[in-house]
Write an enzyme that holds these catalytic residues in place. Structure first.
Site, PDB file in Angstrom:
ATOM      1  N   GLU A 222      15.812  65.771 -68.359  1.00 30.38           N
ATOM      2  CA  GLU A 222      16.970  66.187 -67.576  1.00 30.38           C
ATOM      3  C   GLU A 222      16.920  65.570 -66.178  1.00 30.38           C
ATOM      4  OE1 GLU A 222      17.125  70.523 -67.724  1.00 30.38           O
ATOM      5  OE2 GLU A 222      16.119  70.484 -69.674  1.00 30.38           O
ATOM      6  N   GLU A 333      25.580  73.924 -65.261  1.00 30.02           N
ATOM      7  CA  GLU A 333      24.901  75.141 -65.723  1.00 30.02           C
ATOM      8  C   GLU A 333      24.677  76.044 -64.522  1.00 30.02           C
ATOM      9  OE1 GLU A 333      20.602  76.559 -67.688  1.00 30.02           O
ATOM     10  OE2 GLU A 333      20.998  74.436 -67.297  1.00 30.02           O
TER      11      GLU A 333
END
Length: 418
Positions: A222, A333
């Site tokens: 990520e 997110e």
């Protein structure tokens, strides 16, 4: 003799009252002793915690040849590249950073302007680290004292990717592709400074490169930007990386807070604040990130901008990602702890819904993936999904200038999101 009558005698009555008086006088003493013992226990507990923190700090913070004081309060240490935390890993000990690999062949798209590597607050005065060193944001005692768990400091607490998003308060608005073998991903991500209303919540925008069954064997790589008051002690958006090979349980961490990611760049500090940021109805600023698998050695490299290599995740860190990824996600997110009993006011992206469009909503543009032959190619099957569209939503599209793109984000709690 009747026992009940005996209790009525003056002598017995006096003795009973005397014993009650002694007991009442002893209670404050016992209570005081209990408080002292409790305080002693708490002091020993705090002392133990501080010892654990200081030991961990010695592991994270490496000897440096130079320190840069950033205007935002960060201390950036210039550490010899072969002394960085990555090489504490048993399988990497004694190694040095690898040479740059072959880069993916670029699919031509309009980049709509590109930015130099001078995108972080600590470099705005022209500071950088000498050749042969890498910049590492120093971790301090107060950083670890803020953490909800010292043991898990630097790791995502109950981390999730989109498929698991219905639990633990993680909410997403993402575009994703699946059903093929992927060897990397690229996107330009607009940078904002969303409001995060609880110290233990965060808001981020990132690329996920994913493989595994979404069970305990999940592998992810990520990279993107995040606002995390718990991790950094402020509300600045910061450039970050993350990895895990067991669904966020015991492996992996943010940035360089454990052995894993190998940094090769001496001008970019992972975890440092990004500057400038986009403004509502004002200037828009984005960063371009590329993650791809080196065809020769199998390591996963991270590139910033038009060609600045940041470093790589060694292939040996992973199980499934030693081969390829099975899904790529792009998007936002947040963590919603519902600490007040209602949905959080923590914002995603710009804090505005996708329908507001350019200059108001946050975006991802020029979405691409890397194929088996190390080619960057446009997406043919992008799907978009928002877990809680009344709180944070997403709208995708495609055009000649931006290729595959989407707008996403939202304010959190509102009349439609109680």
């Amino acid at each position: 003799m009747d026992f009940t009558l005996c209790l009525t005698s003056p002598i017995i009555s006096f003795l009973v009252h005397f014993l009650l008086l002694v007991a009442s006088l002893a209670c404050p003493v016992l209570s005081s002793q209990s408080q002292i013992l409790n305080q002693t226990f708490q002091t020993q507990k705090e002392f133990l915690k501080l010892n654990i923190i200081r030991t961990r700090l010695q592991q994270i913070n490496k000897p440096y040849v130079k320190t840069v004081q950033s205007p935002d309060g960060d201390l950036i240490d210039c550490v010899l590249s072969h002394h960085q935390p990555a090489f504490d890993h048993p399988l990497l000990k004694g190694q040095k950073p690898l040479d740059p690999p072959e880069r993916p062949k670029t699919y031509h798209q309009n980049q709509m302007g590109s930015f130099s590597e001078n995108f972080q607050t600590w470099t705005l005065s022209g500071e950088s680290c000498p050749e042969g060193t890498i910049p590492i944001r120093r971790t301090r005692e107060e950083d670890m004292l803020r953490a909800s768990s010292v043991r898990r400091f630097g790791r995502k607490i109950r981390g999730r990717v989109r498929r698991d998003s219905n639990s633990n308060g993680h909410e997403h608005a993402v575009g994703f592709v699946s059903g093929d073998k992927y060897y990397g991903a690229k996107a330009s991500i607009s940078v904002w400074a969303p409001r995060v209303t609880n110290q233990y919540e965060f808001s981020l925008s990132q690329i996920w490169v994913i493989s595994g069954s979404f069970g305990q064997d999940l592998n992810t790589i990520e990279a993107g930007w995040q606002v995390s008051p718990e991790l950094y002690g402020d509300s600045y958006p910061r450039f970050f990386t993350y990895w895990t090979s067991d669904a966020y349980q015991t492996t992996g961490c943010y940035n360089l807070l454990c052995s894993g990611f190998v940094q090769t760049n001496n001008k970019i500090a992972i975890g440092a604040a990004i500057s400038p940021t986009s403004s509502y109805r004002g200037g828009q600023f984005d960063i371009s990130l590329l993650i791809w698998k080196d065809p020769k050695h199998g390591n996963w490299w991270l590139q910033f901008g038009s060609g600045i290599l940041v470093g790589y995740w060694p292939s040996m860190l992973f199980t499934h990602l030693r081969q390829h990824a099975s899904m790529v996600q792009f998007g936002g997110e947040i963590v919603n702890l519902r600490s007040s009993g209602t949905h959080t006011l923590t914002q995603m992206g710009s804090g505005h819904f996708a329908e507001e469009g350019f200059g108001r909503a946050s975006y991802f543009r020029n979405l691409q993936v890397v194929d088996w032959d190390n080619n960057l190619i446009p997406l043919s099957n992008l799907r978009v999904l928002a877990d809680h569209p009344n709180c944070y939503d997403i709208q995708g599209g495609i055009n000649r200038v931006w290729g595959n793109y989407f707008y996403y984000g939202g304010p959190g709690r509102n009349v439609r999101c109680p």
